[in-house]
Motif scaffolding. Sequence first.
Motif, PDB file in Angstrom:
ATOM      1  N   THR A  44       0.861  -1.178   0.000  1.00 30.38           N
ATOM      2  CA  THR A  44       0.000   0.000   0.000  1.00 30.38           C
ATOM      3  C   THR A  44       0.898   1.228   0.000  1.00 30.38           C
ATOM      4  O   THR A  44       1.656   1.450   0.944  1.00 30.38           O
ATOM      5  CB  THR A  44      -0.914   0.030   1.238  1.00 30.38           C
ATOM      6  N   LEU A  45       0.817   1.996  -1.076  1.00 25.63           N
ATOM      7  CA  LEU A  45       1.577   3.240  -1.172  1.00 25.63           C
ATOM      8  C   LEU A  45       0.649   4.393  -0.801  1.00 25.63           C
ATOM      9  O   LEU A  45      -0.353   4.635  -1.474  1.00 25.63           O
ATOM     10  CB  LEU A  45       2.121   3.442  -2.584  1.00 25.63           C
ATOM     11  N   GLY A  46       0.968   5.080   0.280  1.00 26.36           N
ATOM     12  CA  GLY A  46       0.195   6.246   0.680  1.00 26.36           C
ATOM     13  C   GLY A  46       0.674   7.489  -0.063  1.00 26.36           C
ATOM     14  O   GLY A  46       1.877   7.656  -0.268  1.00 26.36           O
ATOM     15  N   LEU A  47      -0.262   8.327  -0.464  1.00 26.38           N
ATOM     16  CA  LEU A  47       0.069   9.577  -1.148  1.00 26.38           C
ATOM     17  C   LEU A  47      -0.598  10.710  -0.387  1.00 26.38           C
ATOM     18  O   LEU A  47      -1.830  10.772  -0.305  1.00 26.38           O
ATOM     19  CB  LEU A  47      -0.429   9.533  -2.600  1.00 26.38           C
ATOM     20  N   VAL A  48       0.216  11.597   0.194  1.00 28.34           N
ATOM     21  CA  VAL A  48      -0.319  12.644   1.054  1.00 28.34           C
ATOM     22  C   VAL A  48       0.103  14.020   0.550  1.00 28.34           C
ATOM     23  O   VAL A  48       1.070  14.167  -0.195  1.00 28.34           O
ATOM     24  CB  VAL A  48       0.133  12.470   2.519  1.00 28.34           C
ATOM     25  N   GLY A  49      -0.640  15.023   0.997  1.00 26.74           N
ATOM     26  CA  GLY A  49      -0.344  16.404   0.631  1.00 26.74           C
ATOM     27  C   GLY A  49      -1.557  17.273   0.870  1.00 26.74           C
ATOM     28  O   GLY A  49      -2.664  16.791   1.098  1.00 26.74           O
ATOM     29  N   GLU A  50      -1.342  18.584   0.835  1.00 26.21           N
ATOM     30  CA  GLU A  50      -2.444  19.524   1.035  1.00 26.21           C
ATOM     31  C   GLU A  50      -3.451  19.445  -0.103  1.00 26.21           C
ATOM     32  O   GLU A  50      -3.149  18.965  -1.200  1.00 26.21           O
ATOM     33  CB  GLU A  50      -1.896  20.958   1.112  1.00 26.21           C
ATOM     34  N   LEU A 213      -2.671  12.311   7.730  1.00 27.42           N
ATOM     35  CA  LEU A 213      -1.469  11.519   7.976  1.00 27.42           C
ATOM     36  C   LEU A 213      -1.706  10.385   8.967  1.00 27.42           C
ATOM     37  O   LEU A 213      -1.032   9.361   8.915  1.00 27.42           O
ATOM     38  CB  LEU A 213      -0.354  12.429   8.482  1.00 27.42           C
ATOM     39  N   SER A 214      -2.659  10.556   9.880  1.00 24.41           N
ATOM     40  CA  SER A 214      -2.956   9.489  10.835  1.00 24.41           C
ATOM     41  C   SER A 214      -3.555   8.284  10.120  1.00 24.41           C
ATOM     42  O   SER A 214      -3.220   7.138  10.415  1.00 24.41           O
ATOM     43  CB  SER A 214      -3.930   9.999  11.909  1.00 24.41           C
ATOM     44  N   VAL A 215      -4.435   8.544   9.166  1.00 22.47           N
ATOM     45  CA  VAL A 215      -5.041   7.473   8.385  1.00 22.47           C
ATOM     46  C   VAL A 215      -3.992   6.763   7.543  1.00 22.47           C
ATOM     47  O   VAL A 215      -3.953   5.535   7.468  1.00 22.47           O
ATOM     48  CB  VAL A 215      -6.172   8.038   7.489  1.00 22.47           C
ATOM     49  N   VAL A 216      -3.132   7.542   6.914  1.00 24.46           N
ATOM     50  CA  VAL A 216      -2.102   6.970   6.045  1.00 24.46           C
ATOM     51  C   VAL A 216      -1.148   6.082   6.844  1.00 24.46           C
ATOM     52  O   VAL A 216      -0.740   5.017   6.385  1.00 24.46           O
ATOM     53  CB  VAL A 216      -1.328   8.092   5.331  1.00 24.46           C
ATOM     54  N   SER A 217      -0.793   6.488   8.049  1.00 18.16           N
ATOM     55  CA  SER A 217       0.130   5.695   8.861  1.00 18.16           C
ATOM     56  C   SER A 217      -0.468   4.353   9.240  1.00 18.16           C
ATOM     57  O   SER A 217       0.255   3.373   9.457  1.00 18.16           O
ATOM     58  CB  SER A 217       0.520   6.464  10.123  1.00 18.16           C
ATOM     59  N   HIS A 218      -1.788   4.282   9.315  1.00 19.32           N
ATOM     60  CA  HIS A 218      -2.474   3.057   9.731  1.00 19.32           C
ATOM     61  C   HIS A 218      -2.467   1.997   8.640  1.00 19.32           C
ATOM     62  O   HIS A 218      -2.438   0.800   8.933  1.00 19.32           O
ATOM     63  CB  HIS A 218      -3.920   3.394  10.136  1.00 19.32           C
ATOM     64  N   PRO A 257      -2.684  16.409  15.043  1.00 21.65           N
ATOM     65  CA  PRO A 257      -3.162  16.551  16.420  1.00 21.65           C
ATOM     66  C   PRO A 257      -2.978  15.269  17.228  1.00 21.65           C
ATOM     67  O   PRO A 257      -3.092  14.160  16.694  1.00 21.65           O
ATOM     68  CB  PRO A 257      -4.654  16.886  16.245  1.00 21.65           C
ATOM     69  N   ILE A 258      -2.667  15.409  18.506  1.00 22.38           N
ATOM     70  CA  ILE A 258      -2.530  14.268  19.413  1.00 22.38           C
ATOM     71  C   ILE A 258      -3.833  14.120  20.187  1.00 22.38           C
ATOM     72  O   ILE A 258      -4.279  15.069  20.849  1.00 22.38           O
ATOM     73  CB  ILE A 258      -1.351  14.490  20.387  1.00 22.38           C
ATOM     74  N   PRO A 259      -4.482  12.951  20.111  1.00 20.51           N
ATOM     75  CA  PRO A 259      -5.786  12.775  20.761  1.00 20.51           C
ATOM     76  C   PRO A 259      -5.683  12.597  22.266  1.00 20.51           C
ATOM     77  O   PRO A 259      -6.124  11.597  22.828  1.00 20.51           O
ATOM     78  CB  PRO A 259      -6.334  11.516  20.072  1.00 20.51           C
ATOM     79  N   ASP A 260      -5.064  13.549  22.941  1.00 16.09           N
ATOM     80  CA  ASP A 260      -4.923  13.516  24.388  1.00 16.09           C
ATOM     81  C   ASP A 260      -4.968  14.948  24.902  1.00 16.09           C
ATOM     82  O   ASP A 260      -4.020  15.720  24.708  1.00 16.09           O
ATOM     83  CB  ASP A 260      -3.597  12.846  24.775  1.00 16.09           C
ATOM     84  N   PRO A 261      -6.072  15.337  25.571  1.00 10.13           N
ATOM     85  CA  PRO A 261      -6.215  16.730  26.012  1.00 10.13           C
ATOM     86  C   PRO A 261      -5.222  17.141  27.084  1.00 10.13           C
ATOM     87  O   PRO A 261      -5.054  18.333  27.345  1.00 10.13           O
ATOM     88  CB  PRO A 261      -7.654  16.775  26.549  1.00 10.13           C
ATOM     89  N   THR A 262      -4.537  16.168  27.709  1.00 14.51           N
ATOM     90  CA  THR A 262      -3.581  16.510  28.771  1.00 14.51           C
ATOM     91  C   THR A 262      -2.223  16.904  28.206  1.00 14.51           C
ATOM     92  O   THR A 262      -1.376  17.421  28.933  1.00 14.51           O
ATOM     93  CB  THR A 262      -3.393  15.316  29.724  1.00 14.51           C
ATOM     94  N   ILE A 263      -2.011  16.644  26.923  1.00 13.44           N
ATOM     95  CA  ILE A 263      -0.728  16.973  26.304  1.00 13.44           C
ATOM     96  C   ILE A 263      -0.852  18.299  25.562  1.00 13.44           C
ATOM     97  O   ILE A 263      -1.692  18.463  24.683  1.00 13.44           O
ATOM     98  CB  ILE A 263      -0.290  15.864  25.317  1.00 13.44           C
ATOM     99  N   GLN A 264      -0.015  19.254  25.954  1.00  8.55           N
ATOM    100  CA  GLN A 264      -0.009  20.552  25.313  1.00  8.55           C
ATOM    101  C   GLN A 264       0.931  20.523  24.101  1.00  8.55           C
ATOM    102  O   GLN A 264       2.084  20.115  24.213  1.00  8.55           O
ATOM    103  CB  GLN A 264       0.464  21.636  26.299  1.00  8.55           C
ATOM    104  N   THR A 265       0.414  20.921  22.962  1.00 10.19           N
ATOM    105  CA  THR A 265       1.241  20.939  21.748  1.00 10.19           C
ATOM    106  C   THR A 265       1.322  22.361  21.206  1.00 10.19           C
ATOM    107  O   THR A 265       0.406  23.174  21.398  1.00 10.19           O
ATOM    108  CB  THR A 265       0.653  20.022  20.655  1.00 10.19           C
ATOM    109  N   ALA A 266       2.410  22.648  20.528  1.00  2.00           N
ATOM    110  CA  ALA A 266       2.584  23.979  19.939  1.00  2.00           C
ATOM    111  C   ALA A 266       1.663  24.149  18.736  1.00  2.00           C
ATOM    112  O   ALA A 266       1.318  23.181  18.064  1.00  2.00           O
ATOM    113  CB  ALA A 266       4.042  24.172  19.524  1.00  2.00           C
ATOM    114  N   ASP A 267       1.268  25.373  18.491  1.00  2.00           N
ATOM    115  CA  ASP A 267       0.439  25.678  17.331  1.00  2.00           C
ATOM    116  C   ASP A 267       1.335  25.706  16.093  1.00  2.00           C
ATOM    117  O   ASP A 267       2.110  26.631  15.892  1.00  2.00           O
ATOM    118  CB  ASP A 267      -0.263  27.024  17.532  1.00  2.00           C
ATOM    119  N   VAL A 268       1.235  24.665  15.287  1.00  2.00           N
ATOM    120  CA  VAL A 268       2.101  24.530  14.123  1.00  2.00           C
ATOM    121  C   VAL A 268       1.303  24.857  12.862  1.00  2.00           C
ATOM    122  O   VAL A 268       0.203  24.351  12.655  1.00  2.00           O
ATOM    123  CB  VAL A 268       2.661  23.092  14.014  1.00  2.00           C
TER     124      VAL A 268
END
Length: 318
Positions: A44-50, A213-218, A257-268
Amino acid sequence: MTTNILEIKNIKRHYPVSSGILSLSKATIKAVNDISLEVRNGETLGLVGESGCGKSTLARLLTGLESPDSGTIFFKGKAFKDWDSSKIGTMMQMVFQDPYSSLNPRQKVGNIISEGMRINKTGTRLEISKRVEELLVQVGMRPEHAKRYPHEFSGGQRQRIAIARAIAMNPDLIICDEPVSALDVSVQAQVLNLLKKIQTEFALSYVFISHDLSVVSHISDRVAVMYLGKLMEISPTEELYHNPLHPYTQILLEAVPIPDPTIQTADVSIPGDMPSPISPPPGCPFHPRCPKAMDICKETPPMRKEIKKDHTVFCHLY
């Protein structure tokens, strides 16, 4: 030795556009701009992009729905032009993004799934009917669903029907153009697991197109990252997610996005907007938005560089 079921070499697809009242001013949209890629047997070749980077255009080129302006597409080692169009249509199928518009609302499910079999006369009426029922069971539906119309089903069920139609002629390759993006998150996982199950049972190869990207990694074994009609990076999935090389890939992964509300992530976010495909920037197409851009990036297109086995990047940093 690994063999490729599909190989594309330097393909381009440009669309002329006109502007003005008299349509005198013409320009060209460079949707796919000199891409070379291969899909291996059973992977399975994933193809990703905006959105707008040319993923769906590439999908239509790979299935023969459109022809490239230049370059060559090889399927099972033979150029597209040397294949009989009806023959290649049975060996390669596509699952579309929208399960609501990809199924004919005036036909019953049984007729939708069996259309290819009836056109190619693969059996008697009774044999085809039995085959349709078997396909419905394989995708998690019931045999009696063959007598219903698409509007009687949910989005997830319709996509299952579309998958049954895609595998009806026992293809070798399926192009999945964002097949779960229109579905609820809970249904997405079910459809992805179904695709993996079908791949094992039918020994299929997939090209899986998505912006998630989460779907593609799966689901993917390798991932190709695309931007503005060009490839940025190609790598095995685990390697790409742990060691992204191209600045564009790095930003995309940081923005997941990380599906954990306790983890603070930077706005990228990627600075600026994607340039118009009508007038892509010279050199590397990502350089106007790249935080690591150098002078050479503005003038010279980067060449394909294999940094380690199977991990290729198009970037002047390497």
